[in-house]
Write a protein that holds these residues in place. Sequence first.
Motif: not given
Length: 220
Positions: A48-66
């Motif tokens: 969340a804090l270290g990924t420059r592209d919010p869309m990339v961060a969102q995709l990775r957070l979604t992977w973890w969520h699932e």
Amino acid sequence: MVNDAETFGIDPAGGHAERVLALGYAPARAAPGIAAAFALDATLAKLALGTRDPMVAQLRLTWWHEALRALGGGVPPAQPILQTLAIAGADGTMLAAMSDGWEHLLAPPSPEDMSIFAVARGQLFEIAARLAGARDAVADAGQGWALADLAQATADPTVARIAAGMAEPLLKLAAGQRWSGEGRFLGALVHIARADLAGTHPVGAPRRVARLAWHRMTGR
């Protein structure tokens, strides 16, 4: 936490020497699951804090969520954090909620966003308390710690100032209780967070370490 950092690919203590000490207070039987929960939090924070592209961060957070939501429903992916959490019997729904909280920081957050974040991320303390068998009141502690850590980690001075102001009364309430033996590792994290916000003494200063030793003995 050196071995845990090697196991999980990230330091559960976030490079904070006193947090290593505090997490070492956790009951030995629950230590692997607790370390994995904090390693998860460190991973989500980095995304969340270290990924420059919010869309990339969102995709990775979604992977973890699932992946977290699926814990307990079959064989987890070959990912050490997930596998350790599954073995520990951690609540996947609560863990997944932590990733939802971090999503509120992908755009410049309002105070309301930070409140939502604090509640969601603060469940880390509830998860850790359950794994440890502790029955302490941890809501204020978890939310205060989440905000205090954000104040230290963010590069946005406005977010840091607001988060610190929100954290202080929560941490004060949490520090006022007497923590059980099983929950003293969480109480120690509260005292560390308060010391970090105060900024009076550096991490590892004798006065700070002595305060943690006193807490370990007394729960205060």
